[in-house]
Design a protein around this motif. Structure first.
Motif, PDB file in Angstrom:
ATOM      1  N   VAL A   1       0.834  -1.209   0.000  1.00 29.47           N
ATOM      2  CA  VAL A   1       0.000   0.000   0.000  1.00 29.47           C
ATOM      3  C   VAL A   1       0.868   1.259   0.000  1.00 29.47           C
ATOM      4  N   PRO A   2       0.714   2.116  -1.016  1.00 28.89           N
ATOM      5  CA  PRO A   2       1.546   3.315  -1.109  1.00 28.89           C
ATOM      6  C   PRO A   2       0.960   4.488  -0.332  1.00 28.89           C
ATOM      7  N   ASP A   3       1.828   5.426   0.018  1.00 30.96           N
ATOM      8  CA  ASP A   3       1.369   6.675   0.631  1.00 30.96           C
ATOM      9  C   ASP A   3       0.899   7.667  -0.431  1.00 30.96           C
ATOM     10  N   LEU A   4       1.404   7.505  -1.650  1.00 30.49           N
ATOM     11  CA  LEU A   4       1.089   8.422  -2.741  1.00 30.49           C
ATOM     12  C   LEU A   4       1.068   7.652  -4.056  1.00 30.49           C
ATOM     13  N   ILE A   5       0.211   8.073  -4.984  1.00 28.83           N
ATOM     14  CA  ILE A   5       0.126   7.440  -6.302  1.00 28.83           C
ATOM     15  C   ILE A   5       0.485   8.464  -7.367  1.00 28.83           C
ATOM     16  N   LEU A   6       1.390   8.082  -8.253  1.00 29.40           N
ATOM     17  CA  LEU A   6       1.810   8.924  -9.370  1.00 29.40           C
ATOM     18  C   LEU A   6       1.357   8.225 -10.641  1.00 29.40           C
ATOM     19  N   ALA A   7       0.373   8.792 -11.368  1.00 26.12           N
ATOM     20  CA  ALA A   7      -0.290   8.040 -12.429  1.00 26.12           C
ATOM     21  C   ALA A   7      -0.376   8.783 -13.753  1.00 26.12           C
ATOM     22  N   ASP A   8      -0.039   8.063 -14.828  1.00 23.36           N
ATOM     23  CA  ASP A   8      -0.326   8.533 -16.174  1.00 23.36           C
ATOM     24  C   ASP A   8      -1.814   8.303 -16.436  1.00 23.36           C
ATOM     25  N   ILE A   9      -2.362   8.988 -17.434  1.00 22.74           N
ATOM     26  CA  ILE A   9      -3.782   8.859 -17.750  1.00 22.74           C
ATOM     27  C   ILE A   9      -4.048   7.703 -18.706  1.00 22.74           C
ATOM     28  N   GLN A  10      -3.259   7.632 -19.786  1.00 24.25           N
ATOM     29  CA  GLN A  10      -3.461   6.606 -20.812  1.00 24.25           C
ATOM     30  C   GLN A  10      -2.450   5.489 -20.624  1.00 24.25           C
TER      31      GLN A  10
ATOM     32  N   ALA B   1      -0.990   1.211 -21.123  1.00 21.05           N
ATOM     33  CA  ALA B   1      -0.535   0.353 -22.232  1.00 21.05           C
ATOM     34  C   ALA B   1      -1.655  -0.402 -22.925  1.00 21.05           C
ATOM     35  N   ASP B   2      -2.609  -0.922 -22.181  1.00 23.32           N
ATOM     36  CA  ASP B   2      -3.672  -1.738 -22.771  1.00 23.32           C
ATOM     37  C   ASP B   2      -4.921  -0.916 -23.071  1.00 23.32           C
ATOM     38  N   ASN B   3      -4.708   0.413 -23.230  1.00 22.50           N
ATOM     39  CA  ASN B   3      -5.809   1.355 -23.460  1.00 22.50           C
ATOM     40  C   ASN B   3      -6.729   1.492 -22.258  1.00 22.50           C
ATOM     41  N   SER B   4      -6.287   1.006 -21.110  1.00 19.83           N
ATOM     42  CA  SER B   4      -7.040   1.240 -19.886  1.00 19.83           C
ATOM     43  C   SER B   4      -6.708   2.635 -19.361  1.00 19.83           C
ATOM     44  N   SER B   5      -7.436   3.066 -18.365  1.00 20.94           N
ATOM     45  CA  SER B   5      -7.321   4.435 -17.869  1.00 20.94           C
ATOM     46  C   SER B   5      -6.634   4.496 -16.518  1.00 20.94           C
ATOM     47  N   GLY B   6      -5.660   5.402 -16.418  1.00 18.15           N
ATOM     48  CA  GLY B   6      -5.029   5.635 -15.133  1.00 18.15           C
ATOM     49  C   GLY B   6      -6.003   6.225 -14.138  1.00 18.15           C
ATOM     50  N   VAL B   7      -6.972   6.999 -14.624  1.00 15.27           N
ATOM     51  CA  VAL B   7      -8.006   7.558 -13.752  1.00 15.27           C
ATOM     52  C   VAL B   7      -8.826   6.429 -13.127  1.00 15.27           C
ATOM     53  N   ASP B   8      -9.196   5.440 -13.939  1.00 13.13           N
ATOM     54  CA  ASP B   8      -9.960   4.302 -13.418  1.00 13.13           C
ATOM     55  C   ASP B   8      -9.121   3.473 -12.448  1.00 13.13           C
TER      56      ASP B   8
ATOM     57  N   THR C   1      -0.391  14.031 -17.611  1.00 11.76           N
ATOM     58  CA  THR C   1      -1.121  13.903 -18.866  1.00 11.76           C
ATOM     59  C   THR C   1      -0.679  14.952 -19.873  1.00 11.76           C
ATOM     60  N   ALA C   2      -0.780  14.601 -21.141  1.00 14.17           N
ATOM     61  CA  ALA C   2      -0.481  15.555 -22.201  1.00 14.17           C
ATOM     62  C   ALA C   2      -1.653  16.495 -22.450  1.00 14.17           C
TER      63      ALA C   2
ATOM     64  N   PRO D   1      -8.199  16.291  -9.820  1.00 15.96           N
ATOM     65  CA  PRO D   1      -6.989  16.094  -9.020  1.00 15.96           C
ATOM     66  C   PRO D   1      -6.419  17.419  -8.541  1.00 15.96           C
ATOM     67  N   ALA D   2      -5.945  17.430  -7.294  1.00 18.33           N
ATOM     68  CA  ALA D   2      -5.289  18.632  -6.802  1.00 18.33           C
ATOM     69  C   ALA D   2      -3.945  18.832  -7.485  1.00 18.33           C
ATOM     70  N   PHE D   3      -3.292  17.725  -7.865  1.00 19.37           N
ATOM     71  CA  PHE D   3      -1.986  17.822  -8.499  1.00 19.37           C
ATOM     72  C   PHE D   3      -2.037  17.191  -9.880  1.00 19.37           C
ATOM     73  N   LEU D   4      -1.788  18.000 -10.872  1.00 21.75           N
ATOM     74  CA  LEU D   4      -1.871  17.573 -12.268  1.00 21.75           C
ATOM     75  C   LEU D   4      -0.681  18.153 -13.014  1.00 21.75           C
ATOM     76  N   ILE D   5       0.171  17.280 -13.576  1.00 20.68           N
ATOM     77  CA  ILE D   5       1.375  17.703 -14.287  1.00 20.68           C
ATOM     78  C   ILE D   5       1.185  17.475 -15.775  1.00 20.68           C
ATOM     79  N   SER D   6       1.574  18.467 -16.566  1.00 18.79           N
ATOM     80  CA  SER D   6       1.436  18.364 -18.018  1.00 18.79           C
ATOM     81  C   SER D   6       2.674  17.722 -18.638  1.00 18.79           C
TER      82      SER D   6
END
Length: 266
Positions: free
Chosen positions: A185-194, A196-203, A221-222, A235-240
């Motif tokens: 279990v992580p304290d923080l998650i760093l996630a891309d949106i899109q 490899a298998d076309n699944s969603s980082g948001v999901d 996300t781009a 998200p409070a934190f969103l990096i482009s």
């Protein structure tokens, strides 16, 4: 600047003002309230924007004036993550967190940060450096990386490790992320949106938050404007993308430090 040009520039800057406000307050509701108050002030007196170097720093300057005037309040909590975050915040040098967010996440130059905060350029630089050090010294934890591009994942791993945090694993798919998150279990998650298998980082994040409980999340996300619509929790934190190392370092320190930030949820 014509009325049409000013309105257009304010409209383009507004999603990023809301991002800044949420990261600053740790809450979408509170952040949006400050953004709304900023717009009301600008509508009442357009000269506050016209006197600035350009519309975007002018808008942030108006926001900062309201933020400072209200005393940069954080609602007291008796216990839990928000209480811990508030305890951390009280130990920070005044204005340092604002300066770091403006410079590293919103990518304002130090000159623009000084204009927004109405301080000298040297003071703006000093505040940014102080915030980096204070946050790095105060918090450490574990980070799950959800990223399907190997080179980017390796880069993120290095940044996380250099900050003194532990990487629990790197996932390339939604299912892989959920499996890794439950195993360690992580304290923080760093996630891309899109992914490899076309699944969603948001999901994937929504699944993890449902199973593991609330925790800070940073999305990469781009297309940040797609998540800054105001139509759903954001998200409070969103990096482009493409991101800079400093942006990632700052976002991780902020999110880990202010661990009660709201994130996207199903």
């Amino acid at each position: 600047m014509t009325e049409v040009d000013l309105s257009s520039q304010i409209g383009a800057a507004l999603p990023y003002l809301r991002r800044y406000a949420r990261a600053l307050t740790g809450s979408q509701t509170s952040g949006d309230n400050y953004a709304a108050a900023t717009l009301e002030a600008v509508l009442a007196d357009r000269s506050m924007i016209n006197e600035a170097s350009s519309a975007k720093p002018g808008l942030f300057k108006v926001f900062h004036g309201i933020w400072v005037t209200t005393g940069a309040p954080v609602v007291d909590e008796d216990s839990g993550p928000r209480a811990a975050a508030q305890s951390h915040l009280r130990r920070l040098t005044t204005n340092s967190r604002e300066a770091l967010l403006l410079h590293s996440i919103e990518e304002f130059t130090l000159t623009e940060v000084a204009e927004i905060m109405q301080i000298g350029g040297d003071e703006a630089e000093q505040l940014v450096n102080v915030a980096r050090q204070e946050m790095a010294d105060d918090i450490s934890g574990s980070v799950l990386i959800i990223e399907d591009e190997a080179i980017i994942a390796m880069d993120l791993e290095t940044i996380v490790a250099d900050l003194g945090h532990r990487v629990t694993g790197v996932a390339r798919t939604r299912d892989g992320a959920v499996k890794l998150g439950k195993a360690d279990v992580p304290d923080l998650i760093l996630a891309d949106i899109q992914l490899a298998d076309n699944s969603s980082g948001v999901d994937a994040v929504a699944d993890l938050l449902r199973d593991l409980g609330d925790r800070p999340v940073i999305f990469i996300t781009a297309f940040p404007e797609r998540l800054l619509t105001g139509e759903r929790p954001e998200p409070a934190f969103l990096i482009s993308k493409p991101y800079s190392e400093e942006q990632v370092r700052s976002a991780i320190s902020q999110a880990m430090f202010f661990s009660s930030t709201e994130t996207l949820k199903a």
